[in-house]
Write an enzyme that holds these catalytic residues in place. Sequence first.
Site, PDB file in Angstrom:
ATOM      1  N   ASP A 129      22.435   7.305  39.384  1.00  0.00           N
ATOM      2  CA  ASP A 129      24.085   8.276  39.221  1.00  0.00           C
ATOM      3  C   ASP A 129      24.603   7.879  40.162  1.00  0.00           C
ATOM      4  O   ASP A 129      24.832   7.295  41.328  1.00  0.00           O
ATOM      5  CB  ASP A 129      23.575   9.284  40.306  1.00  0.00           C
ATOM      6  CG  ASP A 129      24.499  10.600  40.284  1.00  0.00           C
ATOM      7  OD1 ASP A 129      25.650  10.594  39.797  1.00  0.00           O
ATOM      8  OD2 ASP A 129      23.670  11.562  41.159  1.00  0.00           O
ATOM      9  N   LEU A 164      33.033   8.627  33.542  1.00  0.00           N
ATOM     10  CA  LEU A 164      31.952   9.471  32.807  1.00  0.00           C
ATOM     11  C   LEU A 164      31.900  11.171  32.506  1.00  0.00           C
ATOM     12  O   LEU A 164      33.156  11.834  32.392  1.00  0.00           O
ATOM     13  CB  LEU A 164      31.482   9.746  34.623  1.00  0.00           C
ATOM     14  CG  LEU A 164      31.881   8.833  35.913  1.00  0.00           C
ATOM     15  CD1 LEU A 164      30.470   9.384  37.107  1.00  0.00           C
ATOM     16  CD2 LEU A 164      29.196   8.875  35.155  1.00  0.00           C
ATOM     17  N   TYR A 172      41.553  13.879  27.901  1.00  0.00           N
ATOM     18  CA  TYR A 172      42.192  15.300  26.614  1.00  0.00           C
ATOM     19  C   TYR A 172      43.049  15.808  26.811  1.00  0.00           C
ATOM     20  O   TYR A 172      43.485  16.846  27.637  1.00  0.00           O
ATOM     21  CB  TYR A 172      41.197  15.579  25.615  1.00  0.00           C
ATOM     22  CG  TYR A 172      41.452  15.955  24.270  1.00  0.00           C
ATOM     23  CD1 TYR A 172      41.664  15.435  23.199  1.00  0.00           C
ATOM     24  CD2 TYR A 172      41.101  17.018  23.925  1.00  0.00           C
ATOM     25  CE1 TYR A 172      42.401  15.546  21.600  1.00  0.00           C
ATOM     26  CE2 TYR A 172      41.126  17.747  22.402  1.00  0.00           C
ATOM     27  CZ  TYR A 172      41.682  16.644  21.697  1.00  0.00           C
ATOM     28  OH  TYR A 172      42.160  16.796  20.050  1.00  0.00           O
ATOM     29  N   TYR A 230      40.025  23.819  25.808  1.00  0.00           N
ATOM     30  CA  TYR A 230      40.109  22.946  26.726  1.00  0.00           C
ATOM     31  C   TYR A 230      41.616  22.326  27.911  1.00  0.00           C
ATOM     32  O   TYR A 230      40.648  22.728  28.702  1.00  0.00           O
ATOM     33  CB  TYR A 230      40.263  21.275  25.909  1.00  0.00           C
ATOM     34  CG  TYR A 230      39.363  20.484  25.798  1.00  0.00           C
ATOM     35  CD1 TYR A 230      38.250  19.904  25.447  1.00  0.00           C
ATOM     36  CD2 TYR A 230      40.485  19.726  27.065  1.00  0.00           C
ATOM     37  CE1 TYR A 230      37.726  18.560  26.246  1.00  0.00           C
ATOM     38  CE2 TYR A 230      40.030  17.949  27.560  1.00  0.00           C
ATOM     39  CZ  TYR A 230      38.819  18.000  27.031  1.00  0.00           C
ATOM     40  OH  TYR A 230      38.216  16.917  27.865  1.00  0.00           O
ATOM     41  N   LEU A 269      36.811  12.955  19.249  1.00  0.00           N
ATOM     42  CA  LEU A 269      36.554  12.469  18.353  1.00  0.00           C
ATOM     43  C   LEU A 269      34.893  12.853  18.882  1.00  0.00           C
ATOM     44  O   LEU A 269      34.445  14.047  19.528  1.00  0.00           O
ATOM     45  CB  LEU A 269      35.803  10.400  18.780  1.00  0.00           C
ATOM     46  CG  LEU A 269      37.005  10.274  18.445  1.00  0.00           C
ATOM     47  CD1 LEU A 269      37.304   8.677  19.033  1.00  0.00           C
ATOM     48  CD2 LEU A 269      37.164   9.467  17.420  1.00  0.00           C
TER      49      LEU A 269
END
Length: 392
Positions: free
Chosen positions: A110, A138, A223, A233, A269
């Site tokens: 982790d 991550l 993004y 988003y 993507l």
Amino acid sequence: MIVKPKIRGFICTTSHPAGCEANVKAQIDYVKAQPKINGTKKALIIGSSMGYGLASRISAAFSCGAATIGVIFDKQGSDAKTGSSGWYNTAAFEKYAHAEGLYAKTVNGDAFSQGVKDEVIELIKNDLGKIDLLIYSLAAPRRTLSDGTTVSSVLKTTGGSYTNKTIDLKNMTVSDVTIDPATEEEIASTVKVMGGEDWIDWVKQLKSAGVLADNALTLAYSYIGPEITHPMYYDGSIGRAKAHLAMTAKQITADVEGVNAYISVNKALVTQASSAIPIVPLYTSILYKVMKEAGTHEGCIEQMQRLLSQKVYGERVETDGEGLIRMDDWEMRPEIQAKVLELWEKISTENIDECADISGYQREFNQIFGFDIDGVDYEADVNTSVGIDSIK
């Protein structure tokens, strides 16, 4: 074992070791066919087993000739059960890196935990001395904090419900979906998981331990996307986390002497994480059609190779007016977005193949898990208990 894909919701519960290896080998071959990059020599990639993180590690190693340490959180397979695709990807990467004399070791655990940070720092001290590049890639769904509390990220809007088109890839239907807004607690948890808090913690601990080279670079990925996806988003709970990530880049550069931090805004993507976000897969499949027709489509490896060769290790780090590295530059070209919007407005279940590259999207989704790779015999028995060279 003969391994077949088992799809459950937005994930595949099986992975094909030979397919994953072939996928990694294809990415390595692509990078080796490109001009060499005078870039990083010792790199740490946190989240290095899939997607952009894996592609970053491949580009750093096989284009720059870098020694790399990867941090993953994956499961090894057994004779009765497949491992995760990230495990098989990492095994393949190390196999090919070691065959060419490249240093490559991996820590499995982790990345949020202090134990993994301590292990990585000790490994750098013993083997590399200092690193000149830290990539933080991550995409975890949850994080256990130092006090033992576990917080989870959510994929929701903020400020109000939002309705737009989405696709059910199982039934191949286009319909409307309504996403409810996140609570303030859910937003805060998402920022804890996907924001920059752990990134700066890594940087500060590496700096304090004396394992960061002078003028070291660190990159994290984000993004933005077009207005179609903004409610889910850019303006959603995940967008709040990414805004925090961007602020953290500025904080690292200002507060950690000798370290320059940047956000790379990447292209949409097919990834395991993005497949779970309503609206985004439909947008991505339309984008694929448009960009492939325009000859400007890139996958993860093409993006990361261009990032290092043209944006990071040129004469200077190339950024926009807000200090962001724009790897989405081709995606956001006005003519590309105009065509995407035109197709978005008219797409339906009846004309889905005409308006979107659904087969391309599905193939890339399958390839995440080692399936649908050219040249792989999926009827053959394969060893599912593959080991990683550096993990004993």
